[in-house]
Design a protein around this motif. Sequence first.
Motif, PDB file in Angstrom:
ATOM      1  N   PRO A  89       0.814  -1.223   0.000  1.00 52.58           N
ATOM      2  CA  PRO A  89       0.000   0.000   0.000  1.00 52.58           C
ATOM      3  C   PRO A  89       0.840   1.262   0.000  1.00 52.58           C
ATOM      4  CG  PRO A  89      -0.072  -1.082   2.150  1.00 52.58           C
ATOM      5  CD  PRO A  89       0.701  -1.977   1.245  1.00 52.58           C
ATOM      6  N   ASP A  90       0.318   2.301  -0.642  1.00 52.04           N
ATOM      7  CA  ASP A  90       0.954   3.611  -0.576  1.00 52.04           C
ATOM      8  C   ASP A  90       0.723   4.185   0.807  1.00 52.04           C
ATOM      9  OD1 ASP A  90       2.394   4.824  -2.722  1.00 52.04           O
ATOM     10  OD2 ASP A  90       0.669   4.304  -3.980  1.00 52.04           O
ATOM     11  N   SER A  91       1.411   5.281   1.087  1.00 52.91           N
ATOM     12  CA  SER A  91       1.352   5.792   2.463  1.00 52.91           C
ATOM     13  C   SER A  91      -0.052   6.163   2.925  1.00 52.91           C
ATOM     14  CB  SER A  91       2.286   6.982   2.622  1.00 52.91           C
ATOM     15  OG  SER A  91       2.660   7.506   1.396  1.00 52.91           O
ATOM     16  N   LEU A  92      -0.955   6.421   2.010  1.00 51.70           N
ATOM     17  CA  LEU A  92      -2.294   6.798   2.450  1.00 51.70           C
ATOM     18  C   LEU A  92      -3.306   5.659   2.324  1.00 51.70           C
ATOM     19  CD1 LEU A  92      -2.717  10.429   1.102  1.00 51.70           C
ATOM     20  CD2 LEU A  92      -1.931   9.668   3.303  1.00 51.70           C
ATOM     21  N   ASP A  93      -2.898   4.495   1.829  1.00 52.78           N
ATOM     22  CA  ASP A  93      -3.844   3.388   1.671  1.00 52.78           C
ATOM     23  C   ASP A  93      -4.048   2.647   2.987  1.00 52.78           C
ATOM     24  OD1 ASP A  93      -4.636   3.552  -0.994  1.00 52.78           O
ATOM     25  OD2 ASP A  93      -2.733   2.719  -1.664  1.00 52.78           O
ATOM     26  N   THR A  94      -5.210   2.006   3.110  1.00 56.64           N
ATOM     27  CA  THR A  94      -5.493   1.322   4.377  1.00 56.64           C
ATOM     28  C   THR A  94      -5.722  -0.173   4.202  1.00 56.64           C
ATOM     29  OG1 THR A  94      -7.794   1.962   4.086  1.00 56.64           O
ATOM     30  CG2 THR A  94      -6.483   3.352   5.502  1.00 56.64           C
ATOM     31  N   ASN A 115     -13.562   0.339  -2.140  1.00 55.76           N
ATOM     32  CA  ASN A 115     -13.160   0.913  -0.859  1.00 55.76           C
ATOM     33  C   ASN A 115     -12.172   2.057  -1.038  1.00 55.76           C
ATOM     34  OD1 ASN A 115     -14.654  -0.369   1.000  1.00 55.76           O
ATOM     35  ND2 ASN A 115     -13.154  -1.938   1.501  1.00 55.76           N
ATOM     36  N   HIS A 117      -9.314   2.232  -2.746  1.00 53.22           N
ATOM     37  CA  HIS A 117      -7.898   1.885  -2.671  1.00 53.22           C
ATOM     38  C   HIS A 117      -7.329   1.779  -4.078  1.00 53.22           C
ATOM     39  CE1 HIS A 117      -8.776   0.031   1.435  1.00 53.22           C
ATOM     40  NE2 HIS A 117      -8.041   1.100   1.629  1.00 53.22           N
TER      41      HIS A 117
END
Lengths: 221, 508
Positions: A89-94, A115, A117
């Motif tokens: 995941p990128d830094s903002l993905d959950t 969602n 992403h």
Amino acid sequence: MKLYQVRKGQFVYYNNELHKVYGVKPMYKLSVHLIKLRDLTQHITNAASVEKYKPKENDSFIFNHKAYTLKKERNAEAGDYILIHNPMPDSLDTYTLNEIELVETADKKGVITGNSHGVKHNEYLLMVPGRAAGGNPIDYKDKANDEDESLSDIGALSPATSEQLPSLGDIYKKKDDVSIFEAMVVAIKDQTVYLGGGLEITQEELMNSEKWEFLYNLLDK
Amino acid sequence: MDSNKNMGNSVFIISLLLTLIFIVWGVFFTDNLAKVTDIIYNGSIDYLGWVYLGATLFFVIFSIYLLFSKYGDIRLGKKTDRPDFNTASWLAMLFGAGMGIGIVYWSVAEPVTHYTSPPYGEGYTIDAANTAMKYTFFHWGLDPWAIYTVIGLALAFFQYNKRLPAAISSAFHPILGDRIYGPIGKTIDILSIFATVFGIATSLGLGAMQVTAGMHDLFGVPNQLFVQMIVIVVATIIFIISINTGLERGIQYLSNAAMILSFAIMLLILIVGPTLTVIKVFFNTTGLYISDFIHMSLRLKPFGEGEWIASWTLFYWAWWIAWAPFVGMFIARVSKGRTVREFVIGVLVVPTLGTCLWMSIFGGSALELVLNSGNHDLAKKITKDVSLSIFTFFDYLPLSSVLSILGFAVVVIYYITVADTATFVLGMLSEGGTLNPSNKIKMTWGVIQSALAAVLLLAGGLNVLQTASIAAALPFAIILVVMCFSLVKGLKSEVEVQRGNKRSANHS
């Protein structure tokens, strides 16, 4: 060997059936929270009772009453389900390991899921509906029980009829541009479904995804 | 799809060109850049300082209105969406993203500087100390968080409820309709990227100054511009490697570590520092802050030199506004599944309290050391070199070496995480709101933002950073005001859709 390093997202066998770990609460005796992939029911157990399984290409399993086979052969398109098996995941993905998400849009670089992403093409395996010939069913750990009636039954169903059937408390929305109509399933008798507001409808018509959209089940909230 | 792609490309190219022009200007005509930004700075302060003040006060009032409005129950996302993170980690993430490096940089320097040269009255007095704390609360309290509330809520709402791309222009859909995909939308996105690059460059510039100061304090490395340049280059190489190797997950762990370390330092200072004074400062300053809020919010000096206001209040407002698309995007990402009311409480109220507590602990302890413990030279040292302030302050406390090492670690981690997350946000903004920005574009922005931070430092250190961010943020301040009206329009339609749902279900 039993697995003691249980992590969120792992696929594990519990009571011989395939589950996904959705949470680990290390302070408690029953620390591992599981979700059964076949029907999405929730279970709780300890680390000693589960055994890890790493899903790979050509594995097939039932997710939410419907059979899928994991494939890599093509990139996912809008409407496909994906299993994120290699999360970066990128830094903002959950998102985390083994999340199953519905694809909303796709392009050369990757897909964007329902969602919100962004998932690159090398991060997921495509979930192709149905059981592919030569696939490896992973629903049960002990393959001797493979002939389980329910499994072969569901696995043999075509995608259209293996959709989740309506159940009490389901909220459906009519796909209609003119007016907005949402109603809850209040009773089911044979093939007839009774919706709130006195509407009677056949099960087949309600399952038609072009006319009706399943929103959520009241009991899931 | 194709039109989106083209739009993304043109936004990327134009904003990149604008930033490159700025960098070339800074490298080859350094004096000229300093001179021109100075003229813009003075012009915007003299003629348009009131725009910043008015807009920021409006954001505070607007956020409080949202908290009590009928829109409070609207959920960000689908009705069935639930938050991805528990409330404690959500609040910790908001706090870290919103303030990050700045809170470490300014928490000691600002109260002490205001104490020596206050906005009004005599310096080095007890009144000056109270005023210093009051203005520190003001600059780090409700106003910045209100700016983040507005932009974060708008981005989250239009992205999750209206299924629009993760771009600033999407927040204008109720006003512009599909024109958000045309030239007007592009202009908004370009301006937002331009402001963001400057906001981030300002933070990276401050970060590089502080990392160098930390190395000076711990290892005796000279605290010079040359070393700051090396810090920027090394950090750029590190995050470019992380982008290419998929180590970004590691960055998330680092970010959590920075949060835990920050809290550890805060608690340690509370325990080893003057605990009772800190508690008194917190209560007293909260009272002063609340009672004088309106006066501070609208304070200008129509009949005199407004230099203090320009170099503090207006700089902060501009910096927060320039920093807002970046933080707003982050807050929107982690807030899916929350209701509007929860969002406003979580983004406006709780972090404001947290920041005030942090400032009381650091600023209160520093002022106590200066005022009552007879360490008058501490004030001089801090105001002489602001970037060293936190380490100078640690030297006067017990366990100073532990605090300095922890402080240095926090600054380094914040620097890397900000740089890394910023490349992702800039990538998203410049590719039409895609959640899959390509590595090439992320790397390009990584290099650009570092280069800009370097150029701004070369051109004249902190002053040019302040000047440039004030200039870049001005058009974006106007955009944010319009965004509030657009958000209300969007929320209104959402309420109507929900009411319509109920009505039609009742009628049939």
